[in-house]
Write a protein that holds these residues in place. Structure first.
Motif, PDB file in Angstrom:
ATOM      1  N   VAL A 109      39.491  39.738  38.660  1.00 15.55           N
ATOM      2  CA  VAL A 109      39.120  38.610  37.799  1.00 15.55           C
ATOM      3  C   VAL A 109      37.600  38.528  37.659  1.00 15.55           C
ATOM      4  O   VAL A 109      37.074  38.277  36.564  1.00 15.55           O
ATOM      5  CB  VAL A 109      39.689  37.301  38.369  1.00 15.55           C
ATOM      6  N   ALA A 157      35.743  31.614  38.174  1.00 21.12           N
ATOM      7  CA  ALA A 157      37.069  32.145  37.843  1.00 21.12           C
ATOM      8  C   ALA A 157      37.651  32.929  39.015  1.00 21.12           C
ATOM      9  O   ALA A 157      38.853  32.819  39.324  1.00 21.12           O
ATOM     10  CB  ALA A 157      36.975  33.033  36.603  1.00 21.12           C
ATOM     11  N   ALA A 158      36.817  33.732  39.680  1.00 20.17           N
ATOM     12  CA  ALA A 158      37.301  34.494  40.837  1.00 20.17           C
ATOM     13  C   ALA A 158      37.716  33.565  41.979  1.00 20.17           C
ATOM     14  O   ALA A 158      38.746  33.787  42.626  1.00 20.17           O
ATOM     15  CB  ALA A 158      36.219  35.465  41.311  1.00 20.17           C
ATOM     16  N   ILE A 173      44.463  30.217  44.045  1.00 22.80           N
ATOM     17  CA  ILE A 173      45.881  30.309  43.686  1.00 22.80           C
ATOM     18  C   ILE A 173      46.624  31.259  44.625  1.00 22.80           C
ATOM     19  O   ILE A 173      47.816  31.060  44.910  1.00 22.80           O
ATOM     20  CB  ILE A 173      46.016  30.773  42.217  1.00 22.80           C
ATOM     21  N   VAL A 190      42.968  40.675  43.529  1.00 17.56           N
ATOM     22  CA  VAL A 190      43.065  39.836  42.331  1.00 17.56           C
ATOM     23  C   VAL A 190      41.728  39.154  42.039  1.00 17.56           C
ATOM     24  O   VAL A 190      41.261  39.118  40.894  1.00 17.56           O
ATOM     25  CB  VAL A 190      44.190  38.795  42.504  1.00 17.56           C
ATOM     26  N   GLY A 191      41.102  38.620  43.077  1.00 18.67           N
ATOM     27  CA  GLY A 191      39.815  37.965  42.878  1.00 18.67           C
ATOM     28  C   GLY A 191      38.747  38.897  42.344  1.00 18.67           C
ATOM     29  O   GLY A 191      37.977  38.535  41.445  1.00 18.67           O
ATOM     30  N   SER A 242      41.071  32.020  41.185  1.00 19.78           N
ATOM     31  CA  SER A 242      42.180  32.965  41.375  1.00 19.78           C
ATOM     32  C   SER A 242      42.495  33.158  42.857  1.00 19.78           C
ATOM     33  O   SER A 242      43.660  33.249  43.250  1.00 19.78           O
ATOM     34  CB  SER A 242      41.837  34.311  40.724  1.00 19.78           C
ATOM     35  N   SER A 277      42.471  46.065  35.121  1.00 19.90           N
ATOM     36  CA  SER A 277      43.681  45.299  35.425  1.00 19.90           C
ATOM     37  C   SER A 277      44.814  46.185  35.931  1.00 19.90           C
ATOM     38  O   SER A 277      45.558  45.792  36.832  1.00 19.90           O
ATOM     39  CB  SER A 277      44.128  44.521  34.181  1.00 19.90           C
TER      40      SER A 277
END
Length: 240
Positions: A104, A77-78, A84, A100-101, A81, A40
């Protein structure tokens, strides 16, 4: 709604299986959390790629059912994200959406690998080894079981509603409140039944989960891998 209810119904952690080369549950929990934090906070995308490659090897060693579950959950989930981050793509920050993807994807894959390679008793023992309060462990166990049961209830109600709804109906959205109401009533009924069962068994606030997990000989090799990951993170962050 059907997809959401089905996802809640499949959100279970009571089917994990530990392999011969798996480390102790405590090391899995600590190591998984460490790798998620490193992924992260990393600013060099190379570290994320290396972690993703290592996870592909680890996931490939999982049983077929666990592998399919891990892949479906992680990619969902990826994808969410990235969805978004669509405004960032239109603003010329497509690299941020990819970063970000991918992060995640790595983080969710780590969580799924830890969950699906650890039995419920080992997870409880790991929390106790980490000195998590017993009442907190009991709350987590009841919450996960309740979420799964309520997911099944919502799925059954939605399926019944779908079978009864024939033709075009513009007011189908108004029935969502009814589904939520039924789920809320089932939740209250389940909580009341659990409270009465605990009272009948003489529960006085003391919860005794499974014993603490003991270290395994293979833990030394996994600790060395974690140290190498930390060294790689420091090196790549110094290069970035």
């Amino acid at each position: 709604m059907l997809s959401l209810a089905g996802a809640l119904g499949r959100l279970r952690i009571d089917d994990g299986q530990s392999g011969r080369l798996s480390p102790s549950a405590t090391l899995k929990a600590v190591g998984g959390l460490l790798l998620i934090v490193l992924t992260s906070v990393s600013t060099n995308w190379a570290f994320t790629i290396v972690m993703l490659a290592a996870l592909l090897v680890r996931v490939a060693l999982l049983p077929q059912r666990a592998l399919a579950r891990t892949a479906a959950t992680a990619f969902a989930a990826a994808g969410f994200s990235v969805l978004i981050m669509i405004p960032a793509i239109f603003l010329g920050q497509s690299a941020s959406a990819v970063r970000v993807g991918s992060k995640v994807l790595v983080s969710v894959s780590i969580v799924m690998c830890v969950t699906l390679s650890t039995t419920p008793s080992e997870l409880t023992g790991a929390l106790r080894t980490l000195h998590v309060p017993n009442l907190a462990i009991m709350t987590l166990e009841l919450a996960f079981k309740g979420i799964v049961d309520l997911g099944h209830v919502a799925l059954e109600v939605l399926c019944a509603l779908k079978l009864r709804s024939v033709g075009k109906n513009r007011d189908k959205g108004s029935s969502i409140g009814g589904v939520g109401g039924v789920t809320l009533l089932k939740s209250a009924e389940a909580s009341r039944a659990t409270s009465e069962a605990m009272r009948c068994r003489g529960f006085e606030g003391e919860y005794a989960p499974a014993g603490r997990t003991a270290p395994k000989p293979v833990d030394a090799a996994w600790c060395a891998i974690l140290v190498l990951c930390v060294i790689l993170f420091v090196y790549l962050e110094g290069v970035a």
